[in-house]
Scaffold this motif. Structure first.
Motif, mmCIF file in Angstrom:
data_model
loop_
_atom_site.group_PDB
_atom_site.id
_atom_site.type_symbol
_atom_site.label_atom_id
_atom_site.label_comp_id
_atom_site.label_asym_id
_atom_site.label_seq_id
_atom_site.Cartn_x
_atom_site.Cartn_y
_atom_site.Cartn_z
ATOM 1 N N GLY A 85 0.787 -1.092 0.067
ATOM 2 C CA GLY A 85 -0.075 0.002 0.079
ATOM 3 C C GLY A 85 0.923 1.195 -0.004
ATOM 4 O O GLY A 85 0.607 2.103 -0.891
ATOM 5 N N GLU A 86 1.952 1.318 0.661
ATOM 6 C CA GLU A 86 2.856 2.440 1.002
ATOM 7 C C GLU A 86 3.624 2.562 -0.382
ATOM 8 O O GLU A 86 3.924 3.579 -0.783
ATOM 9 C CB GLU A 86 3.791 2.263 1.921
ATOM 10 N N LEU A 87 3.751 1.505 -1.031
ATOM 11 C CA LEU A 87 4.521 1.403 -2.344
ATOM 12 C C LEU A 87 3.565 2.121 -3.380
ATOM 13 O O LEU A 87 4.236 3.009 -4.083
ATOM 14 C CB LEU A 87 5.119 0.008 -2.723
ATOM 15 N N ILE A 88 2.470 1.717 -3.415
ATOM 16 C CA ILE A 88 1.498 2.149 -4.239
ATOM 17 C C ILE A 88 1.427 3.759 -4.279
ATOM 18 O O ILE A 88 1.369 4.286 -5.150
ATOM 19 C CB ILE A 88 0.250 1.556 -4.456
ATOM 20 N N LYS A 89 1.369 4.175 -2.888
ATOM 21 C CA LYS A 89 1.261 5.486 -2.528
ATOM 22 C C LYS A 89 1.922 6.398 -3.193
ATOM 23 O O LYS A 89 2.284 7.566 -3.361
ATOM 24 C CB LYS A 89 0.719 5.704 -1.342
ATOM 25 N N ARG A 90 3.462 5.762 -3.087
ATOM 26 C CA ARG A 90 4.545 6.411 -3.473
ATOM 27 C C ARG A 90 4.804 6.679 -4.815
ATOM 28 O O ARG A 90 5.641 7.305 -5.406
ATOM 29 C CB ARG A 90 5.843 5.831 -2.768
ATOM 30 N N THR A 91 4.333 5.502 -5.642
ATOM 31 C CA THR A 91 4.669 5.183 -6.974
ATOM 32 C C THR A 91 3.564 5.699 -8.208
ATOM 33 O O THR A 91 3.931 6.262 -9.259
ATOM 34 C CB THR A 91 4.875 3.834 -7.255
ATOM 35 N N VAL A 92 2.193 5.640 -7.487
ATOM 36 C CA VAL A 92 1.179 5.764 -8.429
ATOM 37 C C VAL A 92 0.534 7.345 -8.226
ATOM 38 O O VAL A 92 0.492 7.669 -6.809
ATOM 39 C CB VAL A 92 0.092 4.800 -8.324
ATOM 40 N N PRO A 93 0.291 8.106 -9.114
ATOM 41 C CA PRO A 93 -0.211 9.470 -8.891
ATOM 42 C C PRO A 93 -1.350 9.402 -8.042
ATOM 43 O O PRO A 93 -2.365 8.357 -8.017
ATOM 44 C CB PRO A 93 -0.817 9.916 -10.169
ATOM 45 N N ASP A 107 -5.058 10.932 -6.196
ATOM 46 C CA ASP A 107 -6.241 11.916 -6.268
ATOM 47 C C ASP A 107 -6.893 11.862 -4.704
ATOM 48 O O ASP A 107 -7.504 10.568 -4.710
ATOM 49 C CB ASP A 107 -7.098 11.494 -7.310
ATOM 50 N N GLU A 108 -7.037 12.779 -4.052
ATOM 51 C CA GLU A 108 -7.622 12.963 -2.707
ATOM 52 C C GLU A 108 -6.800 11.666 -1.774
ATOM 53 O O GLU A 108 -7.471 10.887 -1.319
ATOM 54 C CB GLU A 108 -9.040 12.555 -2.751
ATOM 55 N N GLY A 109 -5.602 11.435 -2.301
ATOM 56 C CA GLY A 109 -4.953 10.533 -1.265
ATOM 57 C C GLY A 109 -5.066 9.159 -1.575
ATOM 58 O O GLY A 109 -4.565 8.189 -0.930
ATOM 59 N N ILE A 110 -5.746 8.762 -3.142
ATOM 60 C CA ILE A 110 -6.010 7.478 -3.181
ATOM 61 C C ILE A 110 -5.378 7.411 -4.847
ATOM 62 O O ILE A 110 -5.415 8.251 -5.661
ATOM 63 C CB ILE A 110 -7.590 7.392 -3.628
ATOM 64 N N PRO A 111 -4.523 6.422 -5.064
ATOM 65 C CA PRO A 111 -3.917 6.045 -6.262
ATOM 66 C C PRO A 111 -4.899 6.018 -7.478
ATOM 67 O O PRO A 111 -5.893 5.321 -7.131
ATOM 68 C CB PRO A 111 -3.179 4.866 -5.800
ATOM 69 N N VAL A 112 -4.476 6.448 -8.336
ATOM 70 C CA VAL A 112 -5.280 6.458 -9.868
ATOM 71 C C VAL A 112 -4.439 5.724 -10.781
ATOM 72 O O VAL A 112 -3.453 5.981 -11.541
ATOM 73 C CB VAL A 112 -5.389 7.988 -10.081
ATOM 74 N N PHE A 113 -4.740 4.521 -10.863
ATOM 75 C CA PHE A 113 -4.287 3.724 -11.881
ATOM 76 C C PHE A 113 -4.862 3.953 -13.297
ATOM 77 O O PHE A 113 -6.156 4.289 -13.393
ATOM 78 C CB PHE A 113 -4.514 2.194 -11.656
ATOM 79 N N ASP A 114 -4.179 3.965 -14.473
ATOM 80 C CA ASP A 114 -4.905 4.131 -15.780
ATOM 81 C C ASP A 114 -5.826 3.113 -16.149
ATOM 82 O O ASP A 114 -6.728 3.200 -16.801
ATOM 83 C CB ASP A 114 -3.631 4.361 -16.809
ATOM 84 N N MET A 115 -5.384 1.801 -15.659
ATOM 85 C CA MET A 115 -6.348 0.711 -16.218
ATOM 86 C C MET A 115 -6.059 -0.391 -15.053
ATOM 87 O O MET A 115 -5.086 -0.598 -14.393
ATOM 88 C CB MET A 115 -5.812 0.013 -17.239
ATOM 89 N N VAL A 116 -7.513 -1.064 -14.424
ATOM 90 C CA VAL A 116 -7.427 -2.018 -13.630
ATOM 91 C C VAL A 116 -7.991 -3.049 -14.257
ATOM 92 O O VAL A 116 -9.265 -3.099 -14.917
ATOM 93 C CB VAL A 116 -8.207 -1.567 -12.334
ATOM 94 N N LEU A 117 -7.292 -4.254 -14.245
ATOM 95 C CA LEU A 117 -8.086 -5.400 -15.043
ATOM 96 C C LEU A 117 -8.430 -6.450 -14.126
ATOM 97 O O LEU A 117 -7.657 -6.774 -13.028
ATOM 98 C CB LEU A 117 -6.768 -6.161 -16.128
ATOM 99 N N LEU A 118 -9.777 -6.664 -13.939
ATOM 100 C CA LEU A 118 -10.555 -7.658 -13.155
ATOM 101 C C LEU A 118 -11.135 -8.525 -13.669
ATOM 102 O O LEU A 118 -11.439 -8.703 -14.664
ATOM 103 C CB LEU A 118 -11.792 -6.692 -12.435
ATOM 104 N N GLY A 119 -11.047 -9.673 -12.691
ATOM 105 C CA GLY A 119 -11.889 -10.868 -13.145
ATOM 106 C C GLY A 119 -13.009 -11.029 -12.102
ATOM 107 O O GLY A 119 -13.523 -9.967 -11.418
#
Ligand code: 6PG
Length: 233
Positions: free
Chosen positions: A115-123, A125-137
């Protein structure tokens, strides 16, 4: 929500590969991608290593996982292991751009670390990481990521990652949470096979008891890539 239905799983995977390659190509700068595990994505990943291997600029991708089973990377159930075999071993994505959930680590510690890694690495918005794409099943029980119906509160967790427990096997999982999924610019369900049909009908009917129903990206970018067998029509 945009539903795309294809004659069979191969055609659905080909259409999704084309869509993914197009989105990566359109993005200026880094492309933040989070992928799920299970068996369905392997079909997509194999295609991306084929005709799209030399089309996609792999160096712009920062690759994360939606979830991981708490097993070592070489274990047959590892989502990372599946992705490595079907994708990473075949494309030129720099190792430093691949951010593996470490299933071999103590789950609570790894959940926090990731979680900390994502917060440091991904842009953010309102403190929540914004992925360009999330692939789900989606599982036959309506779970997505590793948010199972009996742990549906993880869909509105204030954390970026949480530890989940598979309700049948008891296997621990690391998963990103609902708010992170719903910040995704494009959130894609790739579902194939008749086993998904009944549950998908409940999702389309917005059964709020099912985690997959709570995937409602703020961006409005919700896509379903289905074969006919999975489509409740
Ligand atoms: C996992 C996945 C999970 C998966 C569903 C569907 O770790 O298992 O992230 O959410 O998407 O279980 O799996 P299949 O693609 O195998 O049907």
């Amino acid at each position: 929500m945009k539903k795309n239905v294809f004659e069979n799983a191969d055609l659905a995977a080909q259409a999704l590969a084309r869509f993914v390659a197009g989105e990566i190509g359109k993005k200026n700068g880094l492309f933040y991608l989070a992928v799920s595990g299970g068996s369905t994505p392997a079909r997509l990943f194999s295609l991306l290593t084929g005709s799209y291997r030399d089309v996609i600029d792999w160096e712009k991708i920062r690759l994360f996982w939606v979830d991981e089973r708490c097993v070592p990377p070489g274990h047959g159930e590892s989502n990372y292991g599946m992705t490595r075999e079907t994708l990473l071993d075949h494309v030129a994505i720099p190792g430093e751009n691949v951010f593996r959930m470490k299933g071999e680590e103590e789950p609570a510690l790894e959940s926090h670390r990731y979680g900390e890694l994502i917060k440091r690495t991904v842009p953010l918005d309102e403190g929540i990481p914004v992925f360009d794409m999330v692939l789900l099943g989606m599982g036959d029980d309506g779970h997505t990521a590793s948010v199972f119906p009996d742990q549906i509160h993880l869909m509105d967790s204030r954390k970026i990652c949480e530890v989940a427990v598979h309700p049948v096997s008891g296997q621990k999982r690391i998963t990103i949470t609902g708010p992170v999924i719903n910040k995704g610019r494009k959130v894609i369900f790739f579902l194939t096979g008749a086993g998904k049909k009944t549950m998908l009908e409940k999702i389309f009917q917005q059964d709020q008891s099912l985690p997959a129903s709570l995937v409602q990206p703020e961006s409005g970018g919700l896509y379903f890539f289905l074969d006919k067998a999975a489509d409740p029509a």
